[in-house]
Design a protein around this motif. Structure first.
Motif: not given
Lengths: 118, 240
Positions: B142-146
């Motif tokens: 989620i933090h990586a924006g996947v």
């Protein structure tokens, strides 16, 4: 529920609204069983164009983009030889890539006519 | 040894349907695209996500979707006994399991011909390592924006003398089974189920039910942390 300076924030898997003729899911969303869901964590944005509302979720800051067919890229030439130039793709459109992609630019393709001919 | 005392309490003072304390953080490092840290009781996990990036091994490349690679390693002092190798057969099996969980959760067709790497470091293990790893990777992704279909929340459960118990610690798994499930909480579907040791078929339903409820609580915890993180991020961004 507006929060974070009046923005509507959402997380993956959150149901945003019904999907119909007037509401269409854009980037950062997906449609399942007639509903639009968010697929990234970010800010919900609405884009109203003559009766149709495009719902999209923008992450803000850097986005993870992939170079696709037809996208305009910015790259650095690493080496040049008789037939081609090796480039490292640094940005796609306006978005910087986190890690550069490898690319080759063939000499035969850089012309207006007979681009398929060697 | 009593797992559940006659008063209905466990060794660490929890009731049967009580989770251990969960605390998590997002965005610890700048180098990876996404990173997270989670503590579930004494189980402590670090996760980092790199990608989507170019496929390193071109043989594995799939032109229409993304490939997910996962690697779990443990630090030598993560368990009671010193771990001789950071990566062994068991962590390799766990890596594959985690990768297959996220095969179902990541929107793979969004990133054709690329690769996502998940690196997990087990700092301390006290039962429920697999579930903590899954939760940590979800947060890192989620933090990586996947793009994900949903969160993946995971939790363990077990049964002791006919009574189902939630979120088992290492000591509690010694005497009975350990069921690990990963669910998509908004869709209420199970995307992975793993049982170590034997569990009777008639008891599966009630153990599964308590584990599903546990996953929802885990989801709420993670959800709160992600929201808080996003609120801070957007507050910073709008000030600039």
């Amino acid at each position: 529920m507006p929060e974070g300076n009046g923005h509507l924030l959402c997380v993956p898997g959150e149901r945003l609204c019904e999907s119909n003729e007037t509401f269409i899911g854009g980037e950062g969303t997906y449609t399942l069983n007639g509903y639009i869901f968010a697929s990234v964590a970010g800010k919900v944005e609405q884009d109203v164009r003559d009766k149709i509302t495009l719902i999209k979720v923008s992450r803000g800051g850097e986005t993870s983009v992939m170079p696709e067919v037809g996208s305009i890229i910015t790259g650095r030439v690493l080496s040049v030889n008789q037939l081609q130039a090796n480039i490292s793709i640094l940005a796609v459109g306006e978005n910087m890539l986190h890690t550069p992609f490898q690319g080759t630019l063939k000499k035969v393709n850089v012309r207006q006519h007979e681009i398929d001919r060697w | 040894m009593e797992v559940v005392s006659p008063e209905g309490l466990r060794q660490d003072g929890r009731t049967v349907s009580c989770l251990r304390k969960i605390s998590c953080r997002l965005g610890l490092y700048d180098q990876p695209n996404g990173s997270s840290y989670i503590e579930m009781g004494n189980t402590k996990i670090l996760a980092a996500v790199y990608g989507p990036h170019e496929v390193k091994n071109l043989k594995k490349q799939q032109l229409d979707e993304v490939i997910i690679q996962c690697e779990v390693s443990r630090i030598a002092a993560s368990q009671g006994e010193r771990v001789k190798r950071p990566r062994d057969q068991r962590t390799r099996a766990m890596s594959q399991q985690i990768a297959s969980v996220f095969e179902g959760a990541i929107r793979k067709s969004k990133y054709p011909g690329s690769q996502i790497d998940i690196y997990i470091q087990v700092l301390q293990s006290d039962g429920g390592v697999l579930s903590a790893c899954i939760n940590a990777s979800t947060l890192a992704l989620i933090h990586a924006g996947v793009e994900l279909k949903d969160y993946v929340a995971s939790c363990t459960a077990s049964i002791c003398r006919g009574e189902p118990i939630l979120d088992v610690s290492y000591v509690e798994t010694q005497s009975s089974c350990e069921l690990t499930i990963a669910v998509l909480p908004n869709k209420e579907t199970i995307c992975s189920l793993h049982i170590s040791n034997t569990l009777h078929q008639t008891q599966l339903d009630e153990v599964l039910k308590i584990a599903m409820d546990g996953c929802q609580s885990v989801y709420k915890e993670m959800h709160a942390v992600v929201r808080e993180y996003m609120r801070n991020q957007h507050a910073i961004m709008t000030h600039v």
